[in-house]
Design a protein around this motif. Structure first.
Motif, PDB file in Angstrom:
ATOM      1  N   LEU A   1       0.821  -1.213   0.000  1.00 57.05           N
ATOM      2  CA  LEU A   1       0.000   0.000   0.000  1.00 57.05           C
ATOM      3  C   LEU A   1       0.856   1.265   0.000  1.00 57.05           C
ATOM      4  N   ASP A   2       2.112   1.141  -0.383  1.00 63.10           N
ATOM      5  CA  ASP A   2       3.039   2.268  -0.390  1.00 63.10           C
ATOM      6  C   ASP A   2       2.866   3.063  -1.688  1.00 63.10           C
ATOM      7  N   SER A   3       2.547   4.343  -1.568  1.00 60.82           N
ATOM      8  CA  SER A   3       2.302   5.170  -2.751  1.00 60.82           C
ATOM      9  C   SER A   3       3.517   5.246  -3.672  1.00 60.82           C
ATOM     10  N   GLU A   4       4.713   5.206  -3.102  1.00 61.17           N
ATOM     11  CA  GLU A   4       5.924   5.308  -3.912  1.00 61.17           C
ATOM     12  C   GLU A   4       6.039   4.164  -4.910  1.00 61.17           C
ATOM     13  N   PHE A   5       5.502   2.990  -4.529  1.00 59.85           N
ATOM     14  CA  PHE A   5       5.647   1.811  -5.378  1.00 59.85           C
ATOM     15  C   PHE A   5       4.303   1.324  -5.942  1.00 59.85           C
ATOM     16  N   ALA A   6       3.328   2.214  -5.964  1.00 60.26           N
ATOM     17  CA  ALA A   6       1.994   1.819  -6.440  1.00 60.26           C
ATOM     18  C   ALA A   6       2.026   1.342  -7.887  1.00 60.26           C
ATOM     19  N   ALA A   7       2.932   1.909  -8.692  1.00 64.12           N
ATOM     20  CA  ALA A   7       2.971   1.589 -10.122  1.00 64.12           C
ATOM     21  C   ALA A   7       4.080   0.621 -10.489  1.00 64.12           C
ATOM     22  N   ILE A   8       4.666  -0.060  -9.509  1.00 62.66           N
ATOM     23  CA  ILE A   8       5.782  -0.959  -9.810  1.00 62.66           C
ATOM     24  C   ILE A   8       5.336  -2.170 -10.618  1.00 62.66           C
ATOM     25  N   CYS A   9       4.055  -2.527 -10.511  1.00 55.56           N
ATOM     26  CA  CYS A   9       3.450  -3.560 -11.360  1.00 55.56           C
ATOM     27  C   CYS A   9       2.244  -2.944 -12.060  1.00 55.56           C
TER      28      CYS A   9
ATOM     29  N   GLY B   1      -8.355   1.656 -13.971  1.00 61.05           N
ATOM     30  CA  GLY B   1      -9.116   1.817 -12.738  1.00 61.05           C
ATOM     31  C   GLY B   1      -8.496   1.244 -11.489  1.00 61.05           C
ATOM     32  N   TYR B   2      -7.332   0.582 -11.604  1.00 64.66           N
ATOM     33  CA  TYR B   2      -6.701   0.021 -10.407  1.00 64.66           C
ATOM     34  C   TYR B   2      -5.880   1.094  -9.693  1.00 64.66           C
ATOM     35  N   HIS B   3      -5.942   1.048  -8.363  1.00 66.95           N
ATOM     36  CA  HIS B   3      -5.093   1.897  -7.522  1.00 66.95           C
ATOM     37  C   HIS B   3      -4.632   1.041  -6.353  1.00 66.95           C
ATOM     38  N   PHE B   4      -3.333   1.048  -6.110  1.00 69.48           N
ATOM     39  CA  PHE B   4      -2.780   0.181  -5.075  1.00 69.48           C
ATOM     40  C   PHE B   4      -2.225   0.968  -3.890  1.00 69.48           C
ATOM     41  N   ALA B   5      -2.674   2.201  -3.750  1.00 70.67           N
ATOM     42  CA  ALA B   5      -2.286   3.030  -2.611  1.00 70.67           C
ATOM     43  C   ALA B   5      -3.260   4.189  -2.535  1.00 70.67           C
TER      44      ALA B   5
ATOM     45  N   GLU C   1      -2.534   7.295  -2.647  1.00 65.22           N
ATOM     46  CA  GLU C   1      -2.132   8.209  -3.712  1.00 65.22           C
ATOM     47  C   GLU C   1      -1.460   7.365  -4.788  1.00 65.22           C
ATOM     48  N   SER C   2      -2.205   7.090  -5.847  1.00 71.05           N
ATOM     49  CA  SER C   2      -1.733   6.177  -6.880  1.00 71.05           C
ATOM     50  C   SER C   2      -2.190   6.657  -8.237  1.00 71.05           C
TER      51      SER C   2
ATOM     52  N   THR D   1     -10.739  -2.425  -5.876  1.00 71.88           N
ATOM     53  CA  THR D   1      -9.540  -1.605  -5.801  1.00 71.88           C
ATOM     54  C   THR D   1      -9.851  -0.313  -5.056  1.00 71.88           C
ATOM     55  N   ILE D   2      -8.826   0.468  -4.797  1.00 67.75           N
ATOM     56  CA  ILE D   2      -8.995   1.749  -4.113  1.00 67.75           C
ATOM     57  C   ILE D   2      -9.489   2.786  -5.118  1.00 67.75           C
ATOM     58  N   LYS D   3     -10.579   3.432  -4.791  1.00 67.40           N
ATOM     59  CA  LYS D   3     -11.146   4.468  -5.652  1.00 67.40           C
ATOM     60  C   LYS D   3     -10.896   5.875  -5.114  1.00 67.40           C
ATOM     61  N   ASP D   4     -10.748   5.980  -3.805  1.00 67.75           N
ATOM     62  CA  ASP D   4     -10.506   7.298  -3.202  1.00 67.75           C
ATOM     63  C   ASP D   4      -9.883   7.078  -1.830  1.00 67.75           C
ATOM     64  N   TYR D   5      -9.231   8.118  -1.314  1.00 68.65           N
ATOM     65  CA  TYR D   5      -8.559   8.022  -0.014  1.00 68.65           C
ATOM     66  C   TYR D   5      -8.709   9.333   0.734  1.00 68.65           C
ATOM     67  N   ASP D   6      -9.175   9.240   1.974  1.00 63.15           N
ATOM     68  CA  ASP D   6      -9.274  10.394   2.870  1.00 63.15           C
ATOM     69  C   ASP D   6      -8.018  10.404   3.726  1.00 63.15           C
ATOM     70  N   PHE D   7      -7.094  11.314   3.393  1.00 69.54           N
ATOM     71  CA  PHE D   7      -5.786  11.317   4.049  1.00 69.54           C
ATOM     72  C   PHE D   7      -5.896  11.575   5.547  1.00 69.54           C
ATOM     73  N   PHE D   8      -6.742  12.507   5.945  1.00 70.29           N
ATOM     74  CA  PHE D   8      -6.831  12.871   7.359  1.00 70.29           C
ATOM     75  C   PHE D   8      -7.559  11.789   8.156  1.00 70.29           C
TER      76      PHE D   8
END
Length: 529
Positions: free
Chosen positions: A216-224, A263-267, A269-270, A346-353
């Motif tokens: 779930l790390d945003s830095e590596f969301a697109a590694i695959c 449509g896939y998101h793995f973090a 922020e992805s 998959t993740i469609k949205d994220y509430d950071f706070f």
């Protein structure tokens, strides 16, 4: 003449892909950064999402095969190109065993090629003992720390996930196999483990204190996977060729690809990520189809959906914390973790706070394939029959804004619907009788990738069904053994349509009466606003 592209469909070996000139989307900068995060890394991704390609890329990198990386991003990052002994094990080759002894034998067989390189001690009788000995001997013989790459670590366990007698024995075998990673930690330079889900009772999660889960790390969301930006930068000729095949513009084809495979998101922020297997297959075959589903639908997932009596009508807009879907398999209280980890949500949205995630079905391929796979087991009918027959006529009538024709098609369909055992069982499970028809509507619209919600909350109640078309929103209410006027009055009295007043699309309110005895739509009323 432009040379034909070679698409790596079914090719998961980095060295072959590079040597034989297949299309490669460069992820080597992310791979390089990943190797600096922690000496022990775990990554979860759905099947056929590029995990195996990533593992073989790591193997080539740590073997110092610099010539394979010429022209790739890692060349600007890596300066040493040091050679390490690499132990690469694909655990998926050990799945499909009938018992724990067969599983041990299958693991020993996977280790055999490595024993021919580094030797084996006759006293090593178990897979874990041989694995531990290999790490030690590779370290002693080369004088370098060892790189361990384990692909699909959970494959044997997923196959027996539903079998209470088999699972404990299989888990003990895998525990013994993996526990050597902790014991030989000092001799390991880097360890990379991939899988679909997490089994917390295995030693890799319970004893490896420095294991870092980057799933779930945003830095590596697109590694695959393949991002939309990568398509625009590197695959425009492929989009254009497919557009020519479908007699549309490249821009129109780009939208079709987005709807079907994106449509896939793995973090939290992805970037938008496309299914790489389906995308490459579509370019290779020059046809948009549900390639991912046709390559196999996991039977373990369907069994878990039935076991937990999962209501698929509630899967499009779930607001949950990470703990609801990123959790060990043994702790599952519902099918949500497997649905997410297997790529069906998959993740469609994220509430950071608030650190809350909105989950949903990724795209048309998953929605249609998922529904088609469920229809036989849940409803007792074939999805292809629904899609090619009634559903298409119903959808075509709605697109033409001929709501009366659409409902006449519905009347005819329900009257001819076989009341098979699957329907009876489903009818017993729903909270209210209307729920049976809500399921039917949901499955029908999902087969055509039309966005539909059931039991939609508003201030004074819940609308039975809301269908979202490009220019129209249909608010529907069902009354079993009641009248269409009763249903329409409820829509108005409860204000079900008010929340869509500022949407900009036309709103159509539909009240329907059903007869339980006749299993038929008895009357309906349509009000357009």
């Amino acid at each position: 003449m432009e040379q034909e592209r070679r698409y790596p469909v079914g090719i998961q070996t980095f060295s072959r892909l590079r040597r034989e000139g297949y299309l490669y989307i460069d992820k080597t900068d992310l791979m390089w950064r990943m190797t600096r995060v922690s000496p022990f890394i775990f990554l979860s991704r759905p099947r056929r999402f590029g995990k195996s390609l990533l593992t073989t890329t790591l193997c080539s990198f740590f073997r110092g095969e610099r010539e394979l990386f010429e022209g790739l991003k890692v060349m600007e990052l890596e300066k040493e190109w040091k050679r390490y002994p690499v132990l690469h094990i694909d655990v998926s080759m050990a799945k499909g065993q009938d018992g724990k002894e067969e599983l041990r034998s299958a693991l020993m067989l996977q280790l055999e090629p490595l024993t021919k390189v580094y030797g084996v001690n006759p006293n090593e009788k178990t897979p874990g003992a041989v694995f531990s000995g290999l790490i030690r001997r590779a370290y002693e013989q080369t004088g370098e720390q060892v790189v361990v790459v384990i692909d699909e670590y959970d494959a044997p366990l997923l196959e027996v996930l539903h079998e209470e007698e088999q699972l404990p024995g299989f888990r003990r075998v895998m525990q013994e196999f993996f526990q050597c990673l902790k014991a030989n930690e000092a001799m390991i330079r880097f360890c990379f483990i991939t899988g679909i889900t997490k089994f917390s009772q295995l030693s890799i999660f319970s004893t490896l204190n420095n294991l870092t889960n980057i799933s779930l790390d945003s830095e590596f969301a697109a590694i695959c996977g393949i991002t939309g930006e990568e398509i625009d930068e590197q695959m425009q000729p492929d989009v254009a060729r497919l557009a020519e095949r479908y007699k549309c513009t490249p821009a129109e084809m780009r939208e079709m690809l987005r709807d079907t495979y994106d449509g896939y998101h793995f973090a939290g922020e992805s970037p938008d990520i496309y299914n790489p297997f389906s995308l490459m297959k579509a370019f290779n075959q020059r046809e948009l189809r549900n390639w991912w589903f046709e390559s196999g639908t996991p039977s373990y997932l369907m069994r878990q959906l039935r076991r937990f009596r999962t209501d698929i009508t509630k899967l499009d807009d779930l607001f949950v914390p990470a703990s609801a879907f990123d959790q060990p398999t043994e702790n599952m209280m519902d099918a949500l973790p497997l649905l997410y980890q297997s790529g069906y949500m998959t993740i469609k949205d994220y509430d950071f706070f608030g650190r809350m995630y909105t989950l949903g079905i990724p795209n048309q391929e998953v929605r249609v394939g998922f529904t088609e796979g469920l229809l036989p087991s849940v409803a007792g009918i074939r999805g292809s029959d629904v899609q090619a027959g009634f559903a298409f006529r119903f959808w075509r009538a709605l697109r033409a804004k001929d709501t009366d024709l659409a409902l006449r098609e519905l009347q005819a369909y329900l009257e001819g619907l076989p009341y098979v055992e699957g329907f009876k069982k489903k009818l017993e499970e729903v909270t209210v009788a209307e729920g049976f028809y809500e399921w039917t509507f949901y499955l029908i619209f999902s087969m055509l990738n039309v966005y539909v919600q059931t039991q939609v909350k508003c201030a004074r109640g819940r609308a039975d069904i809301v269908v979202f078309m490009p220019d129209t929103i249909y608010v529907m209410e069902l009354k079993l053994n009641g009248t269409a006027q009763d249903a329409l009055d409820q829509i108005n009295d409860k204000g079900y349509a008010l929340r869509y007043a500022t949407d900009g699309r036309s709103i159509v309110k539909i009240g329907m009466g059903f007869s339980v005895e006749k299993r038929a739509l008895t009357d309906y009323l349509i009000v357009e606003e």
